[in-house]
Design a protein around this motif. Sequence first.
Motif, mmCIF file in Angstrom:
data_model
loop_
_atom_site.group_PDB
_atom_site.id
_atom_site.type_symbol
_atom_site.label_atom_id
_atom_site.label_comp_id
_atom_site.label_asym_id
_atom_site.label_seq_id
_atom_site.Cartn_x
_atom_site.Cartn_y
_atom_site.Cartn_z
ATOM 1 N N VAL A 185 0.875 -1.181 0.000
ATOM 2 C CA VAL A 185 0.000 0.000 0.000
ATOM 3 C C VAL A 185 0.911 1.230 0.000
ATOM 4 C CG1 VAL A 185 -1.869 1.187 1.238
ATOM 5 C CG2 VAL A 185 -1.725 -1.309 1.314
ATOM 6 N N PRO A 186 1.407 1.636 -1.186
ATOM 7 C CA PRO A 186 2.383 2.728 -1.216
ATOM 8 C C PRO A 186 1.833 4.013 -0.605
ATOM 9 C CG PRO A 186 2.157 1.712 -3.379
ATOM 10 C CD PRO A 186 1.051 1.165 -2.529
ATOM 11 N N ALA A 187 2.710 4.773 0.016
ATOM 12 C CA ALA A 187 2.314 6.065 0.582
ATOM 13 C C ALA A 187 2.069 7.027 -0.569
ATOM 14 C CB ALA A 187 3.399 6.576 1.525
ATOM 15 N N MET A 188 0.895 6.920 -1.158
ATOM 16 C CA MET A 188 0.500 7.726 -2.326
ATOM 17 C C MET A 188 -0.883 8.290 -2.085
ATOM 18 S SD MET A 188 1.435 5.449 -5.628
ATOM 19 C CE MET A 188 3.080 4.863 -6.007
ATOM 20 N N PRO A 189 -0.996 9.374 -1.316
ATOM 21 C CA PRO A 189 -2.335 9.925 -1.095
ATOM 22 C C PRO A 189 -2.934 10.436 -2.398
ATOM 23 C CG PRO A 189 -0.635 11.393 -0.233
ATOM 24 C CD PRO A 189 0.061 10.142 -0.662
ATOM 25 N N ALA A 190 -4.258 10.388 -2.501
ATOM 26 C CA ALA A 190 -4.955 10.858 -3.709
ATOM 27 C C ALA A 190 -5.503 12.263 -3.488
ATOM 28 C CB ALA A 190 -6.073 9.898 -4.061
ATOM 29 N N PHE A 191 -5.949 12.854 -4.576
ATOM 30 C CA PHE A 191 -6.441 14.237 -4.509
ATOM 31 C C PHE A 191 -7.893 14.361 -4.967
ATOM 32 C CE2 PHE A 191 -1.955 14.437 -4.231
ATOM 33 C CZ PHE A 191 -1.700 15.501 -3.381
ATOM 34 N N TYR A 192 -8.492 13.240 -5.399
ATOM 35 C CA TYR A 192 -9.867 13.347 -5.885
ATOM 36 C C TYR A 192 -10.873 13.620 -4.780
ATOM 37 C CZ TYR A 192 -9.555 8.285 -4.852
ATOM 38 O OH TYR A 192 -9.326 7.063 -4.261
ATOM 39 N N GLN A 193 -10.471 13.433 -3.523
ATOM 40 C CA GLN A 193 -11.381 13.763 -2.417
ATOM 41 C C GLN A 193 -11.213 15.224 -1.971
ATOM 42 O OE1 GLN A 193 -8.487 12.444 -2.113
ATOM 43 N NE2 GLN A 193 -7.687 12.372 -0.033
ATOM 44 N N GLN A 194 -10.438 15.983 -2.763
ATOM 45 C CA GLN A 194 -10.221 17.416 -2.533
ATOM 46 C C GLN A 194 -9.714 17.720 -1.128
ATOM 47 O OE1 GLN A 194 -13.768 19.459 -3.884
ATOM 48 N NE2 GLN A 194 -13.311 18.949 -5.995
ATOM 49 N N PRO A 195 -8.531 17.202 -0.790
ATOM 50 C CA PRO A 195 -7.970 17.459 0.547
ATOM 51 C C PRO A 195 -7.696 18.942 0.745
ATOM 52 C CG PRO A 195 -6.307 16.526 -0.920
ATOM 53 C CD PRO A 195 -7.614 16.433 -1.648
ATOM 54 N N ARG A 196 -7.901 19.400 1.978
ATOM 55 C CA ARG A 196 -7.633 20.807 2.305
ATOM 56 C C ARG A 196 -6.448 20.947 3.237
ATOM 57 N NH1 ARG A 196 -12.095 24.005 1.115
ATOM 58 N NH2 ARG A 196 -13.864 22.788 0.401
ATOM 59 N N SER A 197 -5.957 19.840 3.765
ATOM 60 C CA SER A 197 -4.888 19.929 4.757
ATOM 61 C C SER A 197 -4.024 18.671 4.686
ATOM 62 C CB SER A 197 -5.496 20.035 6.156
ATOM 63 O OG SER A 197 -6.183 18.822 6.451
ATOM 64 N N LEU A 198 -2.881 18.752 5.374
ATOM 65 C CA LEU A 198 -2.038 17.561 5.483
ATOM 66 C C LEU A 198 -2.786 16.444 6.204
ATOM 67 C CD1 LEU A 198 1.464 19.035 6.420
ATOM 68 C CD2 LEU A 198 0.678 18.175 4.206
ATOM 69 N N ASP A 199 -3.610 16.830 7.189
ATOM 70 C CA ASP A 199 -4.378 15.802 7.909
ATOM 71 C C ASP A 199 -5.336 15.071 6.972
ATOM 72 O OD1 ASP A 199 -3.351 15.804 10.538
ATOM 73 O OD2 ASP A 199 -4.357 17.693 10.945
ATOM 74 N N ASP A 200 -5.918 15.798 6.019
ATOM 75 C CA ASP A 200 -6.808 15.126 5.050
ATOM 76 C C ASP A 200 -6.024 14.083 4.250
ATOM 77 O OD1 ASP A 200 -8.913 16.657 5.866
ATOM 78 O OD2 ASP A 200 -8.886 18.006 4.137
ATOM 79 N N LEU A 201 -4.792 14.438 3.855
ATOM 80 C CA LEU A 201 -3.971 13.487 3.096
ATOM 81 C C LEU A 201 -3.598 12.287 3.965
ATOM 82 C CD1 LEU A 201 -1.685 16.022 1.199
ATOM 83 C CD2 LEU A 201 -3.488 14.608 0.211
#
Length: 204
Positions: free
Chosen positions: A160-176
């Motif tokens: 499970v690579p540390a590859m956060p996605a952006f389609y959930q429209q993160p607003r902060s590092l905590d969201d990622l």
Amino acid sequence: MADKVALAITGASGALYAVRTLAELLGRGVHVELVVSDYGRRLLRDELGEDAAIDKLMPYLASRYGDAVNAGGVTIHSNRDLGATIASGSHRCSAMAIVPCSMKTLAGVAHGLSRNLVERAADVMLKERRRLVIVPRETPMSLPALRNMVLCAEAGAMIVPAMPAFYQQPRSLDDLADFMAGKILSALGFEHDLYPAWTGKVDQ
Ligand SMILES: Cc1cc2nc3c(=O)[nH]c(=O)nc-3n(C[C@H](O)[C@H](O)[C@H](O)COP(=O)(O)O)c2cc1C
């Protein structure tokens, strides 16, 4: 699902993913068998500050994520202790995640080296056919690192690579971090609502 889960933190960037995952497990009443490599300890402090040092980790989690973390428990093991509970398949620990996983630890797991408790506990998961979730972090990746991920996947680990996605429209590092923690919890077999489920809306 599991009432005991092993969590290893090694010296790759991404300590925030580790503490978010730990807080979520604890909030579910899970007992976490925690082992942190020397460089994992360094990265906790380098990336999150001195308050996240291993000896202050529980108060840090409570101040960051709330008192819900007290629902679970933590046993902190020395990475040098190959006689720890999680070094044995007879210990009822049904899953393990390595978050984040350095390329060095990845290599050790891929080749079954068991040089320390992180590598040994991971090897136990593989030999007992239990869930092992590896969250590698490096960029770019060398060919040996890529091959080591394949070896681990062939042995039964989930990569499970540390590859956060952006389609959930993160607003902060905590969201990622929530996104990655959610992916890790799913791989460990836990339900969560750390990011919105994809609704499959049609693109016109
Ligand atoms: C600030 C810092 C950041 C690092 N980031 C990474 C990384 O993202 N990925 C990686 O594979 N190694 C990274 N390293 C190197 C590892 O920490 C190093 O290879 C270490 O020996 C890993 O040991 P461990 O797996 O026992 O924690 C980093 C080291 C430092 C000091």
